[in-house]
Design a protein around this motif. Structure first.
Motif, PDB file in Angstrom:
ATOM      1  N   CYS A  44       0.844  -1.191   0.000  1.00  0.00           N
ATOM      2  CA  CYS A  44       0.000   0.000   0.000  1.00  0.00           C
ATOM      3  C   CYS A  44       0.879   1.241   0.000  1.00  0.00           C
ATOM      4  O   CYS A  44       1.278   1.759   1.062  1.00  0.00           O
ATOM      5  CB  CYS A  44      -0.914  -0.007   1.228  1.00  0.00           C
ATOM      6  N   LEU A  47       3.657   3.518   2.740  1.00  0.00           N
ATOM      7  CA  LEU A  47       3.383   3.552   4.177  1.00  0.00           C
ATOM      8  C   LEU A  47       4.411   2.726   4.938  1.00  0.00           C
ATOM      9  O   LEU A  47       4.966   1.747   4.426  1.00  0.00           O
ATOM     10  CB  LEU A  47       1.978   3.024   4.441  1.00  0.00           C
ATOM     11  N   ALA A  51       2.025   0.694   9.710  1.00  0.00           N
ATOM     12  CA  ALA A  51       0.763   1.353   9.358  1.00  0.00           C
ATOM     13  C   ALA A  51      -0.363   0.338   9.359  1.00  0.00           C
ATOM     14  O   ALA A  51      -0.181  -0.839   9.006  1.00  0.00           O
ATOM     15  CB  ALA A  51       0.886   2.027   8.003  1.00  0.00           C
ATOM     16  N   VAL A  53      -3.878  -0.694   7.693  1.00  0.00           N
ATOM     17  CA  VAL A  53      -4.649  -0.442   6.479  1.00  0.00           C
ATOM     18  C   VAL A  53      -5.708  -1.525   6.318  1.00  0.00           C
ATOM     19  O   VAL A  53      -5.644  -2.602   6.921  1.00  0.00           O
ATOM     20  CB  VAL A  53      -3.748  -0.413   5.219  1.00  0.00           C
ATOM     21  N   PRO A  71       1.134  -2.667   5.980  1.00  0.00           N
ATOM     22  CA  PRO A  71       0.553  -2.083   4.770  1.00  0.00           C
ATOM     23  C   PRO A  71       0.512  -3.055   3.587  1.00  0.00           C
ATOM     24  O   PRO A  71       0.244  -2.647   2.460  1.00  0.00           O
ATOM     25  CB  PRO A  71       1.492  -0.923   4.484  1.00  0.00           C
ATOM     26  N   CYS A  88      -6.310   0.237  -1.142  1.00  0.00           N
ATOM     27  CA  CYS A  88      -5.984   0.181   0.283  1.00  0.00           C
ATOM     28  C   CYS A  88      -6.332   1.509   0.950  1.00  0.00           C
ATOM     29  O   CYS A  88      -6.204   2.584   0.345  1.00  0.00           O
ATOM     30  CB  CYS A  88      -4.516  -0.167   0.502  1.00  0.00           C
ATOM     31  N   GLN A  90      -5.996   3.782   4.661  1.00  0.00           N
ATOM     32  CA  GLN A  90      -5.266   3.905   5.931  1.00  0.00           C
ATOM     33  C   GLN A  90      -6.245   4.152   7.068  1.00  0.00           C
ATOM     34  O   GLN A  90      -7.097   5.030   7.010  1.00  0.00           O
ATOM     35  CB  GLN A  90      -4.240   5.039   5.860  1.00  0.00           C
ATOM     36  N   ARG A  97      -5.111   5.262   0.003  1.00  0.00           N
ATOM     37  CA  ARG A  97      -3.703   5.591  -0.202  1.00  0.00           C
ATOM     38  C   ARG A  97      -3.102   4.993  -1.467  1.00  0.00           C
ATOM     39  O   ARG A  97      -2.076   5.469  -1.942  1.00  0.00           O
ATOM     40  CB  ARG A  97      -2.889   5.123   1.005  1.00  0.00           C
TER      41      ARG A  97
END
Length: 366
Positions: A44, A47, A51, A53, A71, A88, A90, A97
């Motif tokens: 993703c 990131l 992160a 997601v 991610p 994806c 966040q 994102r």
């Protein structure tokens, strides 16, 4: 002061442009190609590993077997059902994102390549195909070598897997080498064939084949045809022909080979039987026979049967019927002359008697 304000404005504008470009790059989907049966990892954006997601495919939650690692979305043993647009978001605000268009396929295998000259001596063409689909876009690179130099290759405007090459010289003893490479996002594979000029000459089939019965000849058919229009120089590079024919009631063909004539008279046809006829062509010296022409059907001349006539006349008694009263326009029967004279005499008898009495009276007075 004015210069300072202008510089600050430019810096702010540049930052806005960069931020917009980054944002735009995140929203535009990117292609990702993966091999069928493998495990696929989709990242993703940029990131960090910690992160959080969530993922969707084609706007809905991912239902295929998968796992999340920060991610990253990991799909296991992908097949064609995994194709789609993955997005994806966040957490916790659900901001999108990244978007990835996933394509599942296989690397290309060695293409099958064939070359043929149906326009001898102008040139030849080569065609190729994959025996198995790759499921993703695959292109082909073609290289033709002759006498240690590359020849110009012209892609066909109609057939995407075909190219045309002009003969650099006629009656060359140097072989031609053709290399075709199949390329896609997952790999490449190539095939190479080598041949001499004379081995690939194969005309197109003869055209406008006709078969006509010959009047008063119940066992003959007149067959004619035209040389293929693609053959460019029939005078200097003549063709010979191969004729085959059979009645529909039999499976065995009869054959006739002809030098350069474009007609032939079949003299051994079965009377009254429908025939199927085809013709092939070949250069008189090199190459192979063409495919058979379109089949035509014909039946030899059949004599018209004579009409059946009676040799004796038989008088049948006339049946008397009551007929309706004829109209005024219908023709009437003629009356016998004796009957007509009798009626005339009956009509004029009183008049004659009166004239006779008048004549006698006048004689008496006188």
């Amino acid at each position: 002061m004015a210069n300072l304000v202008t510089s600050l404005c430019c810096v702010v504008l540049a930052a806005v442009v960069v931020a917009y470009a980054q944002r735009r790059s995140q929203l535009v989907s990117r292609n990702q190609y993966e091999r069928m049966g493998s495990d696929v990892t989709m990242q993703c954006g940029s990131l960090d590993n910690d992160a959080s997601v969530s993922w969707k495919v084609n706007g809905t939650d991912v239902k295929a077997q998968h796992r999340l690692e920060g991610p990253r979305l990991i799909l296991t043993q992908v097949d064609l059902s995994h194709n789609g647009l993955y997005s994806c978001f966040q957490n916790p605000h659900g901001e999108r994102r990244d978007t990835i268009l996933l394509h599942i396929g296989i690397p290309p295998r060695e293409p099958t390549v064939t070359c043929r000259s149906n326009t001898y001596p102008k040139g030849f063409y080569c065609s190729w195909h994959q025996l198995h689909s790759t499921y993703i876009p695959t292109t082909f690179e073609v290289d033709v070598q002759h006498n240690q130099r590359s020849l110009e290759v012209q892609k066909d405007s109609v057939h995407k897997n075909r190219c045309h090459v002009r003969f650099p010289e006629v009656f060359s003893s140097f072989p031609y080498k053709v290399n075709v490479t199949a390329v896609n996002a997952l790999g490449k594979a190539f095939s190479t064939i080598s041949f001499e000029e004379s081995s690939i000459v194969k005309p197109d089939p003869p055209e406008r084949v006709t078969a006509t019965p010959i009047r008063f000849n119940p066992r003959r058919l007149e067959v004619s045809w035209h040389s293929p229009a693609t053959w460019p120089d029939i005078d200097n590079f003549p063709l010979k022909y191969f004729l085959r024919y059979r009645p529909l009631i039999r499976e065995q063909w009869q054959h006739v080979e002809l030098s350069d004539s474009t007609s032939h008279t079949i003299t051994d046809a079965y009377a009254g039987k429908e025939y199927i006829i085809q013709v092939a062509a070949k250069d008189t010296e090199i190459g192979t026979w063409s495919d058979w022409s379109v089949a035509v059907h014909a039946t030899p001349w059949i004599e018209d049967p004579l009409p059946i006539t009676s040799t004796t006349e038989v008088d049948f008694p006339t049946e008397t019927k009551t007929s309706p009263i004829p109209s005024s326009n219908a023709p009437q029967k003629a009356e016998p002359p004796v009957g007509r004279a009798a009626r005339v005499l009956t009509f004029f008898s009183p008049l004659l008697l009166g004239m006779l009495l008048l004549f006698m009276w006048s004689m008496h007075v006188c």
